[in-house]
Design a protein around this motif. Structure first.
Motif, PDB file in Angstrom:
ATOM      1  N   VAL A 132       0.841  -1.209   0.000  1.00 47.77           N
ATOM      2  CA  VAL A 132       0.000   0.000   0.000  1.00 47.77           C
ATOM      3  C   VAL A 132       0.872   1.253   0.000  1.00 47.77           C
ATOM      4  CG1 VAL A 132      -1.676   1.358   1.329  1.00 47.77           C
ATOM      5  CG2 VAL A 132      -2.000  -1.106   1.059  1.00 47.77           C
ATOM      6  N   LEU A 133       1.935   1.254   0.799  1.00 49.20           N
ATOM      7  CA  LEU A 133       2.839   2.404   0.838  1.00 49.20           C
ATOM      8  C   LEU A 133       3.514   2.636  -0.509  1.00 49.20           C
ATOM      9  CD1 LEU A 133       4.516   1.935   4.344  1.00 49.20           C
ATOM     10  CD2 LEU A 133       2.946   3.766   3.670  1.00 49.20           C
ATOM     11  N   ALA A 134       3.821   1.554  -1.189  1.00 51.51           N
ATOM     12  CA  ALA A 134       4.526   1.663  -2.470  1.00 51.51           C
ATOM     13  C   ALA A 134       3.603   2.046  -3.625  1.00 51.51           C
ATOM     14  CB  ALA A 134       5.232   0.340  -2.782  1.00 51.51           C
ATOM     15  N   ILE A 169      -3.507   3.190  -6.024  1.00 49.34           N
ATOM     16  CA  ILE A 169      -4.663   2.641  -5.290  1.00 49.34           C
ATOM     17  C   ILE A 169      -5.702   3.733  -5.070  1.00 49.34           C
ATOM     18  CG2 ILE A 169      -5.428   1.721  -3.061  1.00 49.34           C
ATOM     19  CD1 ILE A 169      -2.668   0.307  -2.882  1.00 49.34           C
ATOM     20  N   LEU A 170      -5.219   4.897  -4.672  1.00 50.53           N
ATOM     21  CA  LEU A 170      -6.113   6.014  -4.357  1.00 50.53           C
ATOM     22  C   LEU A 170      -6.944   6.424  -5.566  1.00 50.53           C
ATOM     23  CD1 LEU A 170      -6.946   8.113  -2.244  1.00 50.53           C
ATOM     24  CD2 LEU A 170      -5.025   9.520  -2.993  1.00 50.53           C
ATOM     25  N   THR A 205      -6.175  -7.535  -5.546  1.00 51.65           N
ATOM     26  CA  THR A 205      -5.962  -7.896  -6.953  1.00 51.65           C
ATOM     27  C   THR A 205      -4.599  -7.433  -7.440  1.00 51.65           C
ATOM     28  OG1 THR A 205      -8.341  -7.766  -7.398  1.00 51.65           O
ATOM     29  CG2 THR A 205      -6.863  -7.671  -9.301  1.00 51.65           C
ATOM     30  N   LYS A 206      -4.244  -6.189  -7.107  1.00 53.32           N
ATOM     31  CA  LYS A 206      -2.958  -5.654  -7.530  1.00 53.32           C
ATOM     32  C   LYS A 206      -1.807  -6.377  -6.832  1.00 53.32           C
ATOM     33  CE  LYS A 206      -4.315  -0.973  -8.828  1.00 53.32           C
ATOM     34  NZ  LYS A 206      -3.844  -1.166 -10.218  1.00 53.32           N
TER      35      LYS A 206
END
Length: 278
Positions: free
Chosen positions: A12-14, A19-20, A100-101
């Protein structure tokens, strides 16, 4: 300090921006134009980003108390008018996007190893948002109900010792109780000698409504004031006659103007026309 042992947090950080933006677009599609036509892209982006940061903060410190942050966020979401179903579907979309990602191209056995870590990372904070949303919605509805009850039967002082209660809409048993409470409280509070109940905006006066009006009139009399029923339209008068409703104990006037004139006379006053000053 980042928890390096959490692959979900690392991912998520990467990929925050990716994602946003995908989640923002997904939320707009879920709204089926209901929200996207009203809210700007920036509002969607800010709202999504705020929750994503809460999620990241929780994953960095598993088990940390995020209640206050989630509660504030839930309150703002309620103010946006987003429904619980919309929020639930939105959280599912966020989870699906990240999973999924994150597992794209991985074999099934490795995907299954990630499932437990994934659920542990997202489910607690997602569930907390649903809980806080429901609590915030209940508080909002409760406050709105109180406000509507107060507005549904206001007692308004218009002259010394004279007050008026304009009624609009259908009168059911629950509302009749509220009318009675407001009426008696207001009579004492404003030291009213005469109360005008204006039913101009009441579409139907049936036996039950008439019964409540008679009760209200009697209650007002018992606390030392007089009650006038005004705004009786011809069709309402005909209905009252056809139903055989006895309003002989209630002073009635066909208009608010006539009621005001009668109320002024009862308090030893009258309307006097002033001539043009020379």
């Amino acid at each position: 300090m980042k928890d390096a042992s959490n692959p979900v947090l690392d991912f998520v950080l990467a990929h925050q921006n990716e994602i946003l933006n995908e989640w923002k677009d997904s939320l707009k599609d879920l709204g089926d134009q209901k929200y996207s036509n009203i809210l700007s892209d920036q509002v969607f982006l800010n709202t999504c980003n705020e929750y994503l940061q809460i999620l990241i903060s929780y994953m960095k410190n598993p088990g940390s108390d995020q209640t206050e942050k989630v509660s504030d966020y839930a309150h703002r979401v309620v103010q946006l008018g987003w429904s619980l179903k919309y929020i639930s579907e939105g959280l599912k979309q966020l989870s699906l996007i990240i999973f999924t990602k994150m597992t794209d191209g991985l074999p099934e056995d490795k995907k299954m190893k990630i499932v437990w870590e994934f659920d542990k990372s997202l489910s607690p904070i997602n569930n907390e948002l649903i809980h806080q949303y429901a609590a915030s919605w209940e508080r909002t509805v409760s406050l709105q109900k109180i406000a509507l009850q107060e507005l549904s039967a206001p007692l308004i002082p218009i002259f010394d010792n004279i007050t008026i209660m304009p009624l609009v809409g259908t009168i059911d048993t629950e509302r009749a109780k509220q009318i009675m409470e407001n009426l008696l409280t207001g009579v004492v509070k404003h030291r009213a000698q005469v109360v005008l109940i204006d039913i101009t905006g009441v579409p139907v006066v049936d036996t039950m409504v008439a019964h409540h009006i008679i009760q209200a009139s009697e209650a007002v009399r018992l606390v030392g004031a007089k009650c006038l029923l005004v705004g009786i339209r011809p069709e309402i008068a005909q209905t009252i006659v056809n139903l055989g409703i006895d309003l002989s104990q209630v002073i009635t006037k066909n208009s608010l103007q006539k009621g005001m004139e009668a109320a002024l006379e009862m308090t030893n006053r009258q309307i006097v026309e002033m001539g043009d000053s020379q």
